[in-house]
Design a protein around this motif. Structure first.
Motif, PDB file in Angstrom:
ATOM      1  N   VAL A 285       0.854  -1.184   0.000  1.00 24.24           N
ATOM      2  CA  VAL A 285       0.000   0.000   0.000  1.00 24.24           C
ATOM      3  C   VAL A 285       0.887   1.229   0.000  1.00 24.24           C
ATOM      4  CG1 VAL A 285      -1.657   1.370   1.321  1.00 24.24           C
ATOM      5  CG2 VAL A 285      -1.934  -1.113   1.160  1.00 24.24           C
ATOM      6  N   GLY A 286       0.543   2.207  -0.835  1.00 22.67           N
ATOM      7  CA  GLY A 286       1.362   3.409  -0.883  1.00 22.67           C
ATOM      8  C   GLY A 286       0.588   4.609  -1.370  1.00 22.67           C
ATOM      9  N   GLY A 287       1.325   5.721  -1.489  1.00 22.86           N
ATOM     10  CA  GLY A 287       0.724   6.955  -1.965  1.00 22.86           C
ATOM     11  C   GLY A 287       1.629   8.138  -1.698  1.00 22.86           C
ATOM     12  N   ASP A 288       1.072   9.304  -1.837  1.00 22.21           N
ATOM     13  CA  ASP A 288       1.806  10.537  -1.600  1.00 22.21           C
ATOM     14  C   ASP A 288       1.804  10.889  -0.120  1.00 22.21           C
ATOM     15  OD1 ASP A 288       2.544  11.541  -4.307  1.00 22.21           O
ATOM     16  OD2 ASP A 288       0.377  11.452  -4.619  1.00 22.21           O
ATOM     17  N   ALA A 289       2.703  11.780   0.251  1.00 17.05           N
ATOM     18  CA  ALA A 289       2.730  12.364   1.596  1.00 17.05           C
ATOM     19  C   ALA A 289       3.355  13.741   1.484  1.00 17.05           C
ATOM     20  CB  ALA A 289       3.527  11.492   2.565  1.00 17.05           C
ATOM     21  N   VAL A 290       2.812  14.708   2.204  1.00 14.96           N
ATOM     22  CA  VAL A 290       3.291  16.080   2.122  1.00 14.96           C
ATOM     23  C   VAL A 290       3.408  16.665   3.515  1.00 14.96           C
ATOM     24  CG1 VAL A 290       0.920  16.934   1.780  1.00 14.96           C
ATOM     25  CG2 VAL A 290       2.863  18.331   1.066  1.00 14.96           C
ATOM     26  N   THR A 291       4.490  17.412   3.769  1.00 16.16           N
ATOM     27  CA  THR A 291       4.719  18.026   5.068  1.00 16.16           C
ATOM     28  C   THR A 291       3.947  19.338   5.174  1.00 16.16           C
ATOM     29  OG1 THR A 291       6.920  17.053   5.186  1.00 16.16           O
ATOM     30  CG2 THR A 291       6.481  18.919   6.635  1.00 16.16           C
ATOM     31  N   VAL A 292       3.227  19.502   6.285  1.00 11.90           N
ATOM     32  CA  VAL A 292       2.454  20.725   6.480  1.00 11.90           C
ATOM     33  C   VAL A 292       2.929  21.543   7.680  1.00 11.90           C
ATOM     34  CG1 VAL A 292       0.384  19.861   5.324  1.00 11.90           C
ATOM     35  CG2 VAL A 292       0.663  19.463   7.767  1.00 11.90           C
ATOM     36  N   ILE A 293       3.659  20.904   8.603  1.00 12.75           N
ATOM     37  CA  ILE A 293       4.183  21.621   9.779  1.00 12.75           C
ATOM     38  C   ILE A 293       5.610  21.184  10.036  1.00 12.75           C
ATOM     39  CG2 ILE A 293       3.982  21.978  12.274  1.00 12.75           C
ATOM     40  CD1 ILE A 293       0.981  21.603  12.016  1.00 12.75           C
ATOM     41  N   ASN A 294       6.516  22.125  10.260  1.00  9.80           N
ATOM     42  CA  ASN A 294       7.870  21.872  10.728  1.00  9.80           C
ATOM     43  C   ASN A 294       8.078  22.648  12.024  1.00  9.80           C
ATOM     44  OD1 ASN A 294       9.527  20.270   8.698  1.00  9.80           O
ATOM     45  ND2 ASN A 294       8.655  21.833   7.362  1.00  9.80           N
ATOM     46  N   GLY A 295       8.680  22.005  13.012  1.00 13.36           N
ATOM     47  CA  GLY A 295       8.917  22.709  14.250  1.00 13.36           C
ATOM     48  C   GLY A 295       9.727  21.890  15.225  1.00 13.36           C
ATOM     49  N   GLN A 296       9.586  22.222  16.510  1.00 10.41           N
ATOM     50  CA  GLN A 296      10.260  21.511  17.579  1.00 10.41           C
ATOM     51  C   GLN A 296       9.281  21.228  18.697  1.00 10.41           C
ATOM     52  OE1 GLN A 296      13.402  24.350  18.541  1.00 10.41           O
ATOM     53  NE2 GLN A 296      14.907  23.097  17.453  1.00 10.41           N
ATOM     54  N   ILE A 297       9.615  20.224  19.485  1.00 11.76           N
ATOM     55  CA  ILE A 297       8.794  19.883  20.645  1.00 11.76           C
ATOM     56  C   ILE A 297       9.731  19.638  21.817  1.00 11.76           C
ATOM     57  CG2 ILE A 297       8.698  17.396  20.188  1.00 11.76           C
ATOM     58  CD1 ILE A 297       5.700  17.564  20.979  1.00 11.76           C
ATOM     59  N   SER A 298       9.340  20.039  23.015  1.00 10.23           N
ATOM     60  CA  SER A 298      10.163  19.875  24.217  1.00 10.23           C
ATOM     61  C   SER A 298       9.441  19.059  25.259  1.00 10.23           C
ATOM     62  CB  SER A 298      10.533  21.237  24.800  1.00 10.23           C
ATOM     63  OG  SER A 298      11.281  22.013  23.892  1.00 10.23           O
ATOM     64  N   ILE A 299      10.210  18.188  25.918  1.00 10.13           N
ATOM     65  CA  ILE A 299       9.640  17.408  27.019  1.00 10.13           C
ATOM     66  C   ILE A 299      10.542  17.514  28.232  1.00 10.13           C
ATOM     67  CG2 ILE A 299       8.408  15.794  25.528  1.00 10.13           C
ATOM     68  CD1 ILE A 299      10.630  13.787  26.029  1.00 10.13           C
TER      69      ILE A 299
END
Length: 299
Positions: A285-299
């Motif tokens: 199974v496959g298809g396209d994928a597109v990035t909509v958010i770039n950022g950072q996360i802190s824990i």
């Protein structure tokens, strides 16, 4: 100590942002897995409030590309389709490999090693790890049909593909799109049976374009999602089910669309691959994928 790592949100099974199925991907490739607790990962997944949030870690073996852990807002999953493709896209971006050409990626996860292919068109596909077929009782099948308000054209079956999907075929695509399930009763049936949920599909073949299906995926409400907009593991279950009832003798392409009732426009490329020499069957199974958010996360 605060750990700050890269974070992306990927829209999967679409080339158009906001029309597919989103997954949040957190990059812990440079962070030892022992430094992060399962409780922290679950908290992040609950906070993103998406159907799945994934976490990339270094693999246990250098032969693999990465280890993936997949969480819903409520629990960890051994495997899921659209998070696998979205996470692979994120991995290629995190490691600056998008321009490296077609390649095979090996993902380590709860069901074992899942091979993925990044092709010359920029699409990503995975080979299903587990595709076992089981019968369900007549009573359970009847209860599901009542909860969905459908008449199946073939006996339903339980497909173990990581998640445990019950697959039903109905007369056509319109019957799939128009369906309005009784979610309360569906929850009762799913809880009693211990299944992930139900895949419903109807043919939209026009006689000229090969195998085409409209699909919907109804989750057991206990994992906090009533309907998945575009579902990769559900597509695997549908492919395996179609092979069970149609017994294809050669490699067959199956194009699946999903999400119209949720204002999405998902497109999944399915392939039932039959080796001419060994007759072995695999499901992709496959298809396209597109990035909509770039950022950072802190824990």
């Amino acid at each position: 100590m605060t750990i700050t790592v890269p974070f992306k949100q990927i829209d999967v099974f679409t080339a158009v942002p906001f029309k597919g199925n989103p997954v949040a991907v957190v990059n812990f490739l440079e962070t030892p897995e022992a430094e992060v607790t399962t409780q922290q990962l679950q908290s992040i997944a609950k906070w993103t409030n998406l159907s799945e949030t994934t976490f990339l870690f270094a693999p246990s073996n250098k032969e693999y590309n990465y280890k993936l852990r997949i969480f819903t807002p409520a629990a960890e999953l051994p495997f899921a389709g659209h998070p696998t493709i979205g996470s692979c896209r994120a991995y290629l971006e995190f490691t600056n490999q998008l321009n490296s050409g077609p390649q095979t990626i090996l993902q380590e996860c709860g069901v074992g090693i899942v091979p993925l292919k990044f092709d010359e068109e920029g699409k990503i596909s995975f080979q299903a790890k587990k595709t076992e077929v089981e019968e369900i009782s007549r009573e359970t099948a009847s209860d599901y049909a009542k909860a969905l308000g459908i008449h199946a054209i073939e006996p339903p079956k339980l497909l173990q593909v990581g998640p445990a999907w019950v697959v039903y075929l109905v007369s056509n695509a319109e019957a799939v799109i128009d369906l309005n399930p009784d979610f309360n009763f569906l929850k009762q049936v799913s809880d009693k049976a211990g299944h992930t949920g139900v895949i419903l599909a109807g043919s939209k073949n026009d006689g000229n374009s090969g195998e085409q299906y409209e699909m919907r995926a109804f989750y057991c409400p206990t994992i906090s999602v009533l309907e998945d907009p575009v579902c990769g593991s559900g597509c695997v279950a549908l492919l395996r089910y179609l092979q069970e009832i149609k017994n294809y003798q050669k490699t067959t392409l199956v194009n699946v669309t999903q999400g119209i009732r949720l204002c999405r426009d998902g497109h999944l490329r399915g392939r039932i691959e039959i080796d001419e020499k060994t007759s072995q069957i695999s499901y992709h199974v496959g298809g396209d994928a597109v990035t909509v958010i770039n950022g950072q996360i802190s824990i």
